[in-house]
Design a protein around this motif. Structure first.
Motif, mmCIF file in Angstrom:
data_model
loop_
_atom_site.group_PDB
_atom_site.id
_atom_site.type_symbol
_atom_site.label_atom_id
_atom_site.label_comp_id
_atom_site.label_asym_id
_atom_site.label_seq_id
_atom_site.Cartn_x
_atom_site.Cartn_y
_atom_site.Cartn_z
ATOM 1 N N ALA A 38 0.750 -1.291 0.118
ATOM 2 C CA ALA A 38 -0.040 -0.092 -0.017
ATOM 3 C C ALA A 38 0.798 1.222 0.141
ATOM 4 N N VAL A 39 1.687 1.164 0.687
ATOM 5 C CA VAL A 39 2.780 2.494 0.766
ATOM 6 C C VAL A 39 3.378 2.821 -0.603
ATOM 7 N N ARG A 40 4.011 1.578 -1.159
ATOM 8 C CA ARG A 40 4.379 1.798 -2.611
ATOM 9 C C ARG A 40 3.309 2.247 -3.514
ATOM 10 N N ALA A 41 2.088 1.907 -3.393
ATOM 11 C CA ALA A 41 1.466 2.325 -4.260
ATOM 12 C C ALA A 41 0.883 3.609 -3.983
ATOM 13 N N ALA A 42 0.913 4.158 -2.729
ATOM 14 C CA ALA A 42 0.546 5.524 -2.243
ATOM 15 C C ALA A 42 1.560 6.545 -3.270
ATOM 16 N N PHE A 43 2.496 6.327 -3.363
ATOM 17 C CA PHE A 43 3.706 7.157 -3.961
ATOM 18 C C PHE A 43 3.209 7.486 -5.425
ATOM 19 N N GLU A 44 2.747 6.563 -5.994
ATOM 20 C CA GLU A 44 1.808 6.984 -7.455
ATOM 21 C C GLU A 44 0.462 7.222 -7.555
ATOM 22 N N ALA A 45 -0.253 7.798 -6.214
ATOM 23 C CA ALA A 45 -1.605 7.906 -6.256
ATOM 24 C C ALA A 45 -1.981 9.408 -5.947
ATOM 25 N N GLY A 46 -0.695 10.051 -6.351
ATOM 26 C CA GLY A 46 -1.389 11.518 -6.358
ATOM 27 C C GLY A 46 -1.632 12.071 -4.932
ATOM 28 N N THR A 47 -2.648 13.084 -4.655
ATOM 29 C CA THR A 47 -3.292 13.491 -3.654
ATOM 30 C C THR A 47 -3.643 12.412 -2.585
ATOM 31 N N ALA A 48 -4.507 11.556 -2.982
ATOM 32 C CA ALA A 48 -4.925 10.490 -2.137
ATOM 33 C C ALA A 48 -3.761 9.694 -1.673
ATOM 34 N N GLY A 49 -2.560 9.700 -2.258
ATOM 35 C CA GLY A 49 -1.537 9.011 -1.665
ATOM 36 C C GLY A 49 -0.906 9.902 -0.791
ATOM 37 N N GLU A 50 -0.736 11.178 -1.089
ATOM 38 C CA GLU A 50 -0.193 11.963 0.077
ATOM 39 C C GLU A 50 -0.978 12.076 1.291
ATOM 40 N N LEU A 51 -2.407 12.077 1.332
ATOM 41 C CA LEU A 51 -3.223 12.026 2.344
ATOM 42 C C LEU A 51 -3.064 11.030 3.104
ATOM 43 N N PHE A 52 -2.761 9.779 2.565
ATOM 44 C CA PHE A 52 -2.610 8.536 3.226
ATOM 45 C C PHE A 52 -1.373 8.397 3.993
ATOM 46 N N LEU A 53 -0.432 8.962 3.378
ATOM 47 C CA LEU A 53 0.966 8.889 3.931
ATOM 48 C C LEU A 53 0.887 9.888 5.347
ATOM 49 N N ASP A 54 0.263 10.832 5.040
ATOM 50 C CA ASP A 54 0.064 11.976 6.256
ATOM 51 C C ASP A 54 -0.602 11.165 7.338
ATOM 52 N N GLU A 55 -1.630 10.571 7.110
ATOM 53 C CA GLU A 55 -2.348 9.548 8.115
ATOM 54 C C GLU A 55 -1.589 8.754 8.708
ATOM 55 N N LEU A 56 -0.993 7.911 8.069
ATOM 56 C CA LEU A 56 -0.089 6.902 8.494
ATOM 57 C C LEU A 56 1.277 7.566 9.316
ATOM 58 N N ALA A 57 1.593 8.635 9.063
ATOM 59 C CA ALA A 57 2.756 9.310 9.624
ATOM 60 C C ALA A 57 2.173 9.885 11.091
ATOM 61 N N ASP A 58 0.874 10.347 11.291
ATOM 62 C CA ASP A 58 0.411 10.356 12.296
ATOM 63 C C ASP A 58 0.225 9.418 13.221
ATOM 64 N N ARG A 59 0.003 8.322 12.733
ATOM 65 C CA ARG A 59 -0.132 7.060 13.494
ATOM 66 C C ARG A 59 0.933 6.516 14.158
ATOM 67 N N VAL A 60 2.135 6.301 13.199
ATOM 68 C CA VAL A 60 3.616 5.963 13.591
ATOM 69 C C VAL A 60 4.017 6.912 14.541
#
Length: 398
Positions: free
Chosen positions: A297-319
């Protein structure tokens, strides 16, 4: 009370051998500089160690050098052979090396979850035997097995854990004494930390914490250069850490509701689904083992534009929640994000987590991505086996 001449010789010999193991071939002059011993003492120990078959001349330091000090002395690498195993739920990888850690052969074995315990152990031991035969090695000095789960610090045994294959524990027992080997077992996250400190992201830190983000989550704690396991081997069981953003609390038998519920593979995969990140299937890693859906999922997020950025931001919040708890208790100064998810996130995820951690904690903490990635556990297991073999092969003062 001063050491006896014999004890002094043993201490000097061990000191020189340690330098040769860590730094490679050295001249007698360089050994003198590193050990602080006199020239006659170094000459004497070189003769003694050569006669004992522990070191030999492996070359010269340069054409401009003359005399005995121009000779390069190195350890006799074939004096002992080692094996390191990285055991996961779906298979294992192994490497056989000489005393210097030079790889002689490597092998991998996927193990179907439906395969019984006894057949799985038999296949793993057969793979080791075939790998040794490939390079003409009959005996092993030390074997280190890295595996998920808790290792009892009193007995050195892998504890029986719900959700982990039974063949893990049986394999460790089957290897004891096999090919004359001394077998050590260590938690995979701890071994990754050993490797990152020696060769990876934490080389400049004696104190740091490694966060393992993969199928499950965990942490390895290194304080003042020493790996800390805790009284029951459970130091770093951060999956059970109570955190906000969950709907329940963890229990003594279930980490549901703990940090695992935010950062474990299943939770990260679900987070990606909610953000519309396309995760078709988990891919196989370099060892042929299935990569956690979270890493995919993380690898796919780098190719997913805005949705990927939002996902990575929320994942970073959790970690960052887990990292903030660690920072508040230990003040490690450095956190390394490892495991398949940490590796997939790389510098981009580490930078996001670092920014959020700085807002959560007054303690300055550098957040870094793993530098060794999928090789960290096997590298740490090899370093541990090498250390054990050194203690057995090198002279020790009585």
């Amino acid at each position: 009370m001063p050491a006896s001449p014999r004890t002094a010789r043993v201490i000097n010999d061990r000191l020189a051998l340690d330098h040769l193991l860590r730094e490679g071939p050295l001249t007698a002059a360089r050994l003198k500089e590193l050990t602080g011993l006199s020239r006659p003492t170094v000459a004497d120990l070189v003769d003694r160690l050569t006669g004992a078959g522990l070191i030999r001349i492996v070359g010269e330091s340069g054409a401009d050098r003359r005399g005995p000090n121009a000779r390069l002395y190195g350890l006799v690498a074939e004096r002992a052979h080692l094996a390191a195993l990285d055991v996961r739920t779906s298979g294992l990888a192994l490497v056989v090396t000489d005393l210097l850690g030079t790889p002689l052969a490597e092998a991998r074995l996927p193990i179907d979850g439906a395969l019984g315990t006894v057949p799985a152990v038999e296949r793993a031991v057969s793979l080791l035997d075939a790998t040794l035969a490939e390079v003409g090695v009959d005996e092993l000095q030390s074997v280190c097995v890295g595996a998920p789960g808790l290792v009892d610090p009193a007995t050195g045994e892998l504890r029986d854990s719900t959700g982990l294959p039974g063949w893990h524990r049986r394999l460790v027992r089957a290897l004891q004494g096999h090919r004359s080997a001394r077998v050590l077992v260590e938690n995979e996250t701890n071994l990754a930390a050993v490797a990152e400190r020696r060769h990876g992201a934490a080389q400049d830190h004696d104190t740091f914490v490694l966060l393992w983000l993969g199928h499950g989550v965990g942490a390895a704690v290194v304080l003042d250069g020493t790996l800390r396991r805790g009284t029951g081997g459970g130091a770093g069981e951060i999956g059970f850490l109570p955190v906000p953003l969950t709907s329940s609390l963890p229990s003594a038998t279930d980490c549901g509701g703990g940090f695992h519920s935010l950062a474990g593979a299943a939770a990260v995969h679900e987070l990606a689904r909610r953000h519309g990140i396309p995760v078709t299937r988990a891919r196989d890693d370099a060892d042929g083992r299935e990569e956690p859906a979270s890493a995919t999922a993380v690898r796919a997020a780098f190719e997913a534009g805005t949705a990927g950025e939002l996902f990575l931001d929320e994942l970073a919040d959790r970690v960052a929640l887990g990292a903030a708890a660690v920072a508040a208790v230990l003040d490690p100064g450095c956190v390394v994000l490892a495991g398949e998810t940490g590796e997939a996130g790389g510098e981009a995820l580490a930078a996001r987590v670092g920014k959020r951690l700085a807002a959560l904690s007054p303690l300055r903490t550098d957040v870094r991505p793993t530098r060794l990635g999928g090789t960290a556990v096997l590298t740490g297991a090899l370093l541990t086996a090498q250390e054990d073999a050194r203690d057995a092969v090198f002279p020790a003062a009585s």
